[in-house]
Design a protein around this motif. Structure first.
Motif, PDB file in Angstrom:
ATOM      1  N   ASN A  80      -6.967 -31.905  -1.418  1.00  0.00           N
ATOM      2  CA  ASN A  80      -7.693 -32.193   0.189  1.00  0.00           C
ATOM      3  C   ASN A  80      -8.268 -33.337  -0.149  1.00  0.00           C
ATOM      4  N   LEU A  81      -7.849 -34.686  -0.672  1.00  0.00           N
ATOM      5  CA  LEU A  81      -8.766 -35.711  -0.271  1.00  0.00           C
ATOM      6  C   LEU A  81      -9.578 -36.092   0.780  1.00  0.00           C
ATOM      7  N   THR A  82      -8.966 -36.196   1.448  1.00  0.00           N
ATOM      8  CA  THR A  82      -9.324 -36.811   3.386  1.00  0.00           C
ATOM      9  C   THR A  82     -10.315 -35.444   3.722  1.00  0.00           C
ATOM     10  N   ARG A  83     -10.020 -34.022   3.461  1.00  0.00           N
ATOM     11  CA  ARG A  83     -11.454 -32.960   3.772  1.00  0.00           C
ATOM     12  C   ARG A  83     -12.527 -33.476   3.161  1.00  0.00           C
ATOM     13  N   GLU A  84     -12.272 -33.248   1.836  1.00  0.00           N
ATOM     14  CA  GLU A  84     -13.185 -33.731   1.028  1.00  0.00           C
ATOM     15  C   GLU A  84     -13.847 -34.759   1.384  1.00  0.00           C
ATOM     16  N   ALA A  85     -13.470 -36.050   1.363  1.00  0.00           N
ATOM     17  CA  ALA A  85     -14.291 -37.491   1.878  1.00  0.00           C
ATOM     18  C   ALA A  85     -14.573 -37.131   3.476  1.00  0.00           C
ATOM     19  N   VAL A  86     -14.282 -35.875   4.443  1.00  0.00           N
ATOM     20  CA  VAL A  86     -14.968 -35.947   5.408  1.00  0.00           C
ATOM     21  C   VAL A  86     -16.213 -34.936   5.299  1.00  0.00           C
ATOM     22  N   LEU A  87     -16.154 -33.650   4.501  1.00  0.00           N
ATOM     23  CA  LEU A  87     -17.057 -32.848   4.562  1.00  0.00           C
ATOM     24  C   LEU A  87     -18.045 -33.937   3.299  1.00  0.00           C
ATOM     25  N   GLY A  88     -17.716 -34.914   2.524  1.00  0.00           N
ATOM     26  CA  GLY A  88     -18.990 -35.831   2.164  1.00  0.00           C
ATOM     27  C   GLY A  88     -19.724 -36.588   2.859  1.00  0.00           C
ATOM     28  N   SER A  89     -19.231 -36.248   4.300  1.00  0.00           N
ATOM     29  CA  SER A  89     -19.483 -37.725   4.539  1.00  0.00           C
ATOM     30  C   SER A  89     -19.968 -37.773   5.751  1.00  0.00           C
ATOM     31  N   ALA A  90     -21.135 -38.224   6.761  1.00  0.00           N
ATOM     32  CA  ALA A  90     -22.064 -37.766   7.870  1.00  0.00           C
ATOM     33  C   ALA A  90     -20.612 -37.207   9.313  1.00  0.00           C
ATOM     34  N   LEU A  91     -19.811 -37.455   9.065  1.00  0.00           N
ATOM     35  CA  LEU A  91     -19.375 -36.244  10.105  1.00  0.00           C
ATOM     36  C   LEU A  91     -19.237 -35.009  10.242  1.00  0.00           C
ATOM     37  N   SER A  92     -19.130 -34.822  10.681  1.00  0.00           N
ATOM     38  CA  SER A  92     -19.383 -32.909  11.416  1.00  0.00           C
ATOM     39  C   SER A  92     -18.470 -32.550  10.791  1.00  0.00           C
ATOM     40  N   PRO A  93     -18.913 -31.034   9.723  1.00  0.00           N
ATOM     41  CA  PRO A  93     -18.591 -30.566   8.921  1.00  0.00           C
ATOM     42  C   PRO A  93     -17.245 -30.039   9.850  1.00  0.00           C
ATOM     43  N   GLU A  94     -17.162 -29.941  11.221  1.00  0.00           N
ATOM     44  CA  GLU A  94     -16.107 -29.089  11.660  1.00  0.00           C
ATOM     45  C   GLU A  94     -14.955 -30.402  11.980  1.00  0.00           C
ATOM     46  N   THR A  95     -14.842 -31.057  11.293  1.00  0.00           N
ATOM     47  CA  THR A  95     -13.428 -31.933  11.770  1.00  0.00           C
ATOM     48  C   THR A  95     -12.271 -31.691  10.496  1.00  0.00           C
ATOM     49  N   PRO A  96     -11.498 -31.783  11.436  1.00  0.00           N
ATOM     50  CA  PRO A  96     -10.085 -31.387  10.127  1.00  0.00           C
ATOM     51  C   PRO A  96      -9.982 -32.671   9.866  1.00  0.00           C
ATOM     52  N   ALA A  97      -9.212 -32.079   8.490  1.00  0.00           N
ATOM     53  CA  ALA A  97      -7.824 -33.620   8.149  1.00  0.00           C
ATOM     54  C   ALA A  97      -7.488 -33.134   7.331  1.00  0.00           C
ATOM     55  N   TYR A  98      -6.191 -33.924   7.775  1.00  0.00           N
ATOM     56  CA  TYR A  98      -5.204 -33.986   6.012  1.00  0.00           C
ATOM     57  C   TYR A  98      -4.243 -35.178   5.460  1.00  0.00           C
ATOM     58  N   ASP A  99      -4.270 -34.800   4.495  1.00  0.00           N
ATOM     59  CA  ASP A  99      -3.892 -35.394   3.716  1.00  0.00           C
ATOM     60  C   ASP A  99      -1.923 -36.449   3.922  1.00  0.00           C
ATOM     61  N   VAL A 100      -1.792 -37.916   3.968  1.00  0.00           N
ATOM     62  CA  VAL A 100      -0.701 -37.863   4.135  1.00  0.00           C
ATOM     63  C   VAL A 100      -0.320 -39.268   2.630  1.00  0.00           C
ATOM     64  N   GLN A 101       1.131 -39.275   2.728  1.00  0.00           N
ATOM     65  CA  GLN A 101       1.571 -40.173   0.951  1.00  0.00           C
ATOM     66  C   GLN A 101       2.557 -40.120   1.710  1.00  0.00           C
ATOM     67  N   GLN A 102       2.890 -42.284   1.760  1.00  0.00           N
ATOM     68  CA  GLN A 102       4.387 -42.960   2.125  1.00  0.00           C
ATOM     69  C   GLN A 102       4.079 -43.973   1.400  1.00  0.00           C
ATOM     70  N   ALA A 103       3.577 -43.827   0.088  1.00  0.00           N
ATOM     71  CA  ALA A 103       3.689 -45.292  -0.427  1.00  0.00           C
ATOM     72  C   ALA A 103       2.581 -45.922   0.185  1.00  0.00           C
ATOM     73  N   CYS A 104       3.007 -47.890   0.004  1.00  0.00           N
ATOM     74  CA  CYS A 104       1.916 -48.669   0.311  1.00  0.00           C
ATOM     75  C   CYS A 104       2.188 -48.478   2.058  1.00  0.00           C
ATOM     76  N   ALA A 105       2.862 -47.496   2.789  1.00  0.00           N
ATOM     77  CA  ALA A 105       2.464 -47.310   4.056  1.00  0.00           C
ATOM     78  C   ALA A 105       1.430 -46.420   4.647  1.00  0.00           C
ATOM     79  N   THR A 106       1.461 -45.521   3.920  1.00  0.00           N
ATOM     80  CA  THR A 106       0.694 -44.297   3.887  1.00  0.00           C
ATOM     81  C   THR A 106      -0.602 -44.722   4.982  1.00  0.00           C
ATOM     82  N   GLY A 107      -1.312 -45.907   4.721  1.00  0.00           N
ATOM     83  CA  GLY A 107      -2.613 -45.937   5.866  1.00  0.00           C
ATOM     84  C   GLY A 107      -2.048 -47.156   7.507  1.00  0.00           C
TER      85      GLY A 107
END
Lengths: 304, 474, 440
Positions: free
Chosen positions: C72-99
């Motif tokens: 749950n990488l992205t959600r964990e990063a959100v929780l570790g950031s200064a964003l509101s912890p009520e910000t939902p997040a999800y992970d995407v994986q499309q190789a180098c096109a992920t971003g």
């Protein structure tokens, strides 16, 4: 026409067959085999064989086949191999089993076999012929399901240095023809094969021929190192042709330089389509890029 | 921010006794600002009569502070009205047990009416008699008029005498108590917003490390904030050099006081800067302040992101210490470029905009090195003295538009930078001031926050030292 | 009665971006994890735009090389950031096109009115790559966990061989071919007759453009320095054609004298993270946030590379014409091209393919050549050859860089219309994702 059908109660044990063959080879060192100049007119038959699901899955994973319920053509070869071996291990078989070289393998896969189908396997030998390096023979295996023959494989073996009286030397055609120089195409794949691959394929195919298992066991049989099973390379090429081949096809491979392990095998697979753009055939070839020597060449083609 | 280890050690228990026996310096933990705490740790003794004394009494009562009036005869009398209740439910009592001496929170000397040096005698003696009653962390504050060349000689003498007397008095104080003064320019009433603002600041924990200093109230401008806990509410403040140390503390303090903070630092400080900006719920602006358009970029960011700009704190500074005999141009020029030239250019750009000019608050961080000089810091002292010159000149220019510009000159402050000074030198640096300890970054930040507030609208061109009354310089 | 659906399609815009400088593998970020770097990139973005405590509509990011603990990488990063912890997040994986895929999918959600703000991003580390246990050990441990009796457990343990204890690092080889991405590109490079000189020249331009962009402060508000790194560690501002030419080929060595791909004209393994702030126009306006560019459209494509029908990294060649046909645009209509430099040969092969009449007719189904990319408009602020390529972080780097460039050009006003930019990112598995951005 056939004089005899030998009913085997179950699939023969390949390891026992290898031990028998070794004993036979040892015996022949003392007294040369006599009399056998023709192939036995016998068909060996096993009824109601079912593929083992766990082993099938392991086979599919090792070869890169999707783990479908349809049994890959190469697995059926492995399934029929003990029956074919039992023919070659017969006392009246004219060629020594050990040291036989697999030259070519041709399979017709007519109807898809499901893993839980009950199969009949029949094997026999035919077409004893001269080769510039010895004598070659074809071992045929047929697999039938409920509705008739579904799979047929013809394996050509060469008994090196075995020249049988009455068999003519080959002409300018056939397997003995001088090969043209091999010009490697651009690779479409690269196989990194470790020394384990022989043992691993033995595990899923049941073919525990010592030349594939370890450096030591291979040296005992006069090889400098262990070699990959020819049928491993052929089956992996078949798998890598991919889903386009469908469930029915003709699969043909000729083996050339053995693949000493570990190995890096360059592979090219070229697809051909018909006028409508539908898949017609895929030609494959594997070679050693450093030495420029071809290991195998073959094709998978639509069943006409 | 904990006090240094030595201060902790001698502040309590057997460490305190040991220090006393050996005659060692006895610094105490200073009384600093705690939200919603009483302004002073006890009643205030108000010495003096007249306009100033009345203004102070009214103000103190308005701040819920208990007041004792002393006409200047040396004997304290209870105040008429002592009904105000302190927060926390501790009702003050004027009739405490006679055997227990009352601890005074502060002594305020209203000296604005003094016309001759002789007039100092009674109020200072009265204050002196009460000094032993001053609570730890107590305050002495004088309110007097600034002497000027226009004054009659006797008046000028009396007014100047206050400064000398207060500075000496401050050196007598112990237990974290401080003495500071407010100087009213001619014509500024004693109840001018900034006079009262300065009084409140000097009485409070916010001025913990300010000692022996005078704040000059030049005009009657300024406004008393609606909420004394959030005097910067609604303001947009830019702090340069905000990624760490004093700058980060300034950002936190301004934000605590209600300001929206733009934290500026060089791009290389990026990650630390982002942390500070996010901590204070502000924004980060990665900017090298020496780039020619730094002022425009600061203004652009503040206007676009926060809709305005009210406060600029020039904190960014570097040191490149070397004896002058060994100095090279790179060291000299880099210090001048960052510490003063950049401030001049940025001010120029900011003050060209009418979005900032009116009511602008500029506070620069100077240094006691710029006042007293420091061996090996010719370049740094030049830049910091330059800051003070700039402040005085700019103050005159801003007078017309209601803006102010001041400087704060920190003494020995406990930061990562001073932590790298060799131990012996660090110990000396810490102890050679009246409070016998180094200040905390927050002490500098509090002074800046005050000077940036509306309450300080009448204070401009000042250089306020935050040095615990360092032995050198004023 | 059917449900009344909310909000018709509206616009999605890029507010700004942030990334940490990209580090060479085993360089400045050796000890930092994907989570560390993604959190740093998010925090820098939050600080730039004052988003502390803000509840963002959704955050999507991903990593190509991801440890199983980072499920749950992205959600964990959100929780570790200064964003509101009520910000939902999800992970995407499309190789180098992920971003780039996170940018497109989140902007689609904004366009549909499902969210008003979003942060797209990606991160990758090759220094802190996940290491897995061998297949033998894994199977034995799984069997052990299923075993009930002591005998079964002993049997499971007895399956473990000494060699099973050797950990396995992730490879960069394509699973279906066993060829590394570089080996695949070497074949494509040869197929399109791309010369060593042309590749070196493109790599050189990448370094020079990136260095120039740093020099003029272009990245000051796109980048937050991290762990002492203020610029991309791979950047060589002073590299020369001679030095480029002196490098030995590292891919396609079986091609002998024709081998042309070196460490200089191929991207190195890199660590880094990026984030892009996306929003509806209203959301940005309400917060007085800048609007750099609009996300106009996007397209994904894939090629059948397994038997060499097309090059592994050639999918964008197919995606771009499809997308531009839909938009009624040609290559001539663009002011900037951001073509991800996986290898110099990748970019050059794509350009060559679009100029090849036969290829365009037969494979792209066009009437003739698709068109020519003006090299002066290509990767004007440098690209992956100079900056490096932390796989999933590249899309975010490109989207933010291009958005800012488009904004500056549009504001310059010399075009008489908004500046237009085309993004192309190739990916493992024969995939590609492309997008069109328009400046504001």
């Amino acid at each position: 026409m056939r004089e005899e059908t030998v009913e085997l109660p179950e699939l023969p044990s390949l390891s026992k067959l290898y031990v028998t063959a070794a004993a036979e080879a040892a015996r022949l060192l003392i007294s040369r085999r006599d009399g056998g100049r023709r192939l036995p007119d016998a068909r060996h038959h096993v009824a109601v064989v079912r593929p083992d699901l766990a082993r099938l899955t392991a086979y599919q994973h090792l070869l890169g086949e999707p783990a479908r319920d349809v049994v890959p053509a190469g697995y059926l070869h492995a399934l029929a191999f003990p029956v074919a071996m039992s023919v070659m291990a017969r006392e009246d078989f004219p060629l020594p089993l050990l040291g036989m070289v697999h030259l070519r393998n041709r399979v017709e896969y007519r109807d898809p076999v499901a893993y839980d189908d009950a199969l009949d396997i029949t094997a026999w030998a035919e077409n004893l012929a001269a080769h510039r390096a010895g004598t070659q023979v074809e071992v045929v295996a047929e697999i039938a399901g409920g509705g008739g023959p579904v799979w047929r494989g013809v394996s050509s073996y060469l008994a090196k240095g075995a020249f049988l009286p009455g068999i003519d030397k080959p002409g300018a055609n056939g397997a003995g023809a001088q090969r043209e120089e091999f010009r490697p195409p651009l690779p479409t794949a690269l196989w990194r094969l470790g020394v384990d691959i022989g043992r691993e394929y033995a595990g899923v195919s049941g073919d525990f021929n010592p030349i594939h298992l370890s450096v030591l066991s291979a040296r005992a049989l006069g090889l400098k190192r262990s070699i990959a099973h020819g049928m491993y390379t052929a089956s992996r090429a078949l798998a890598e042709v991919g889903a386009q081949k469908g469930d029915s096809f003709v699969w043909d491979v000729s083996f050339e330089a053995p693949v000493f392990l570990p190995a890096m095998v360059s592979v090219n697979i070229a697809d051909a389509v018909d006028a409508d753009g539908a898949w017609e055939r895929s030609d494959f070839v594997g070679w050693n890029a450093t030495a420029g020597r071809r290991h195998f060449v073959g094709s998978v083609a639509r069943l006409s | 921010m904990a006090a240094d280890k030595y201060t902790q050690f001698v502040s309590r228990g057997w460490g305190r006794d040991l220090a006393k026996r050996l005659g060692l310096p006895q610094p105490v933990e200073l009384r600093r600002h705690v939200p919603d705490a009483p302004l002073v740790p006890g009643p205030v003794l108000l010495v003096g009569t007249g306009e100033g004394a009345d203004a102070v009494e009214t103000a103190l009562k308005g701040w819920d502070v208990e007041v004792r009036r002393d006409a200047g005869t040396g004997r304290a009398v209870p105040s008429a009205a002592q009904t105000a209740a302190h927060d926390g439910g501790k009702a003050p009592s004027s009739s405490g047990p006679p055997e227990r001496r009352e601890r005074l929170g502060a002594i305020v000397l209203a000296l604005d009416g003094i016309g001759a040096p002789e007039g100092l005698s009674a109020p200072f003696l009265a204050a002196g008699a009460a000094l032993r009653s001053l609570a730890p962390g107590g305050r002495v504050v004088t309110l007097s008029r600034r002497s000027s060349t226009a004054d009659e000689p006797a008046v000028a003498a009396a007014r100047s005498s206050v400064e000398g007397a207060l500075r000496s008095l401050a050196r007598e104080l112990r237990s974290g108590a401080t003495g500071n003064g407010i100087l009213l320019a001619e014509g500024v009433p004693a109840d001018a917003p900034s006079a009262l603002g300065a009084l409140r600041f000097l009485l409070s924990g916010r001025s913990a490390f300010v000692d022996g200093q005078f704040l000059t109230v030049g005009t009657a401008k300024g406004e008393v904030p609606a909420d004394p806990e959030r005097p910067l509410a609604g303001k947009v403040a830019v702090v340069t050099g905000a990624a760490r140390g004093i700058g980060a503390e300034i950002a936190r303090t301004l934000a605590r006081d209600g300001a929206k903070v733009v934290a500026v630092d060089v791009p290389a400080a990026g990650d630390a800067l982002a942390k500070v900006a996010n901590d204070v719920r502000g924004t980060a602006l990665q900017l090298d302040i020496t780039t020619p358009d730094a002022g425009e970029r600061i203004l652009d960011h503040a206007l676009h992101r926060h809709g305005g700009l009210d406060i600029v704190v020039h904190n960014a500074g570097i040191t490149r210490d070397k004896l002058l005999a060994n100095m090279d141009a790179a060291r000299w020029d880099a210090v001048i470029a960052v510490n003063i030239a950049a401030q001049l250019r940025i001010n120029e750009a900011l003050l060209a905009s009418d979005r900032f000019r009116d009511g602008a608050r500029i506070v620069s961080v100077a240094s006691t090195s710029g006042i007293a000089g420091n061996r090996g810091q010719t370049n740094y002292a030049a830049s910091k003295a330059g800051v003070m010159g700039m402040v005085r000149s700019t103050a005159a220019r801003l007078a017309a538009t209601g803006g102010t510009v001041n400087a704060v000159a920190p003494g020995f402050i406990e930061t990562d930078m001073t932590a790298r000074i060799p131990f012996a030198m660090r110990e000396v640096g810490r102890r050679i001031n009246s409070l016998q300890q180094g200040g905390q970054p927050v002490d500098v930040a509090e002074a800046i926050a005050f000077l940036a507030s509306d309450a300080a609208g009448g204070i401009s061109g000042n250089v306020l030292r935050v040095c615990g009354q360092y032995w050198m310089g004023q | 009665m059917p449900i009344t659906q909310p909000a018709p399609v509206r616009k999605a815009v890029v507010v700004g971006g942030n990334r940490i400088p990209f580090a060479r593998a085993n360089g400045a970020y050796t000890e930092t994890s994907n989570l560390d770097m993604l959190t740093a990139a998010l925090d820098g973005l939050v600080a730039r735009f004052g988003l502390a405590d803000e509840r963002i509509g959704e955050v999507a990011a991903g990593a190509v090389l991801k440890h199983s603990r980072d499920f749950n990488l992205t959600r964990e990063a959100v929780l570790g950031s200064a964003l509101s912890p009520e910000t939902p997040a999800y992970d995407v994986q499309q190789a180098c096109a992920t971003g780039l895929e996170t940018v497109l999918s989140l902007s689609d959600k904004i366009k549909l009115g499902r969210i008003d703000s979003a942060i797209a991003g990606g991160v990758d580390t090759t220094s802190d790559a996940p290491i897995v246990v061998s297949e033998g050990l894994r199977r034995a441990v799984l069997e052990l966990s299923r075993a009930k009796t002591v005998q079964q457990k002993l049997k499971a343990l007895s399956r473990i061989r000494p060699k099973d204890l050797t950990p396995v690092a992730p490879g960069t080889a394509e699973p279906r071919t066993g060829l590394s991405m570089g080996e695949h590109q070497a074949l494509t490079t040869k197929q399109w007759g791309i010369t060593r000189e042309a590749q070196d020249e493109l790599a050189l331009a990448s370094h020079r453009n990136l260095a120039a962009a740093y020099e003029r402060g272009f990245f000051d508000d796109l980048l937050t320095p991290y762990r002492g790194l203020t610029r991309d560690q791979n950047l060589r501002p002073d590299t020369t054609p001679e030095r480029m030419a002196s490098l030995k080929p590292v891919f396609g060595r079986h091609l002998g004298a024709e081998a042309s791909m070196t460490a200089g004209n191929s991207t190195p393994l890199t660590d880094g993270a990026s984030a892009v702030l996306l929003a509806s126009e209203d959301w940005a306006a309400e917060r007085d946030l800048p609007v750099l560019a609009e996300i106009v459209d996007g397209e994904a494509a894939a090629v059948d590379f397994v038997h060499g029908k097309d090059g592994l990294l050639m999918a964008p060649v197919f995606a771009v014409p499809r997308m531009l046909a839909r938009l009624g645009l040609t290559l001539e209509d663009f002011d900037y091209f951001e073509i991800h430099e996986a290898f110099a040969g990748t970019v050059l092969a794509a350009l060559a393919a679009w100029e090849d009449e036969d290829f365009c007719r037969e494979r792209l189904g066009l009437d003739g050549a698709f068109g020519k990319v003006d090299r002066a408009k290509l990767n004007v602020n440098g690209s992956s050859l100079a900056a490096g390529h932390p796989f999933a972080a590249t899309g975010g780097r490109i989207a933010a860089t291009l958005a800012k460039q488009l904004h500056e050009r549009t504001r310059a006003g010399d075009l008489g219309r908004p500046a237009r930019g085309l993004v192309s990112v190739c990916a493992a598995g024969g995939m590609g994702v492309v997008a069109v951005l328009e400046g504001r």
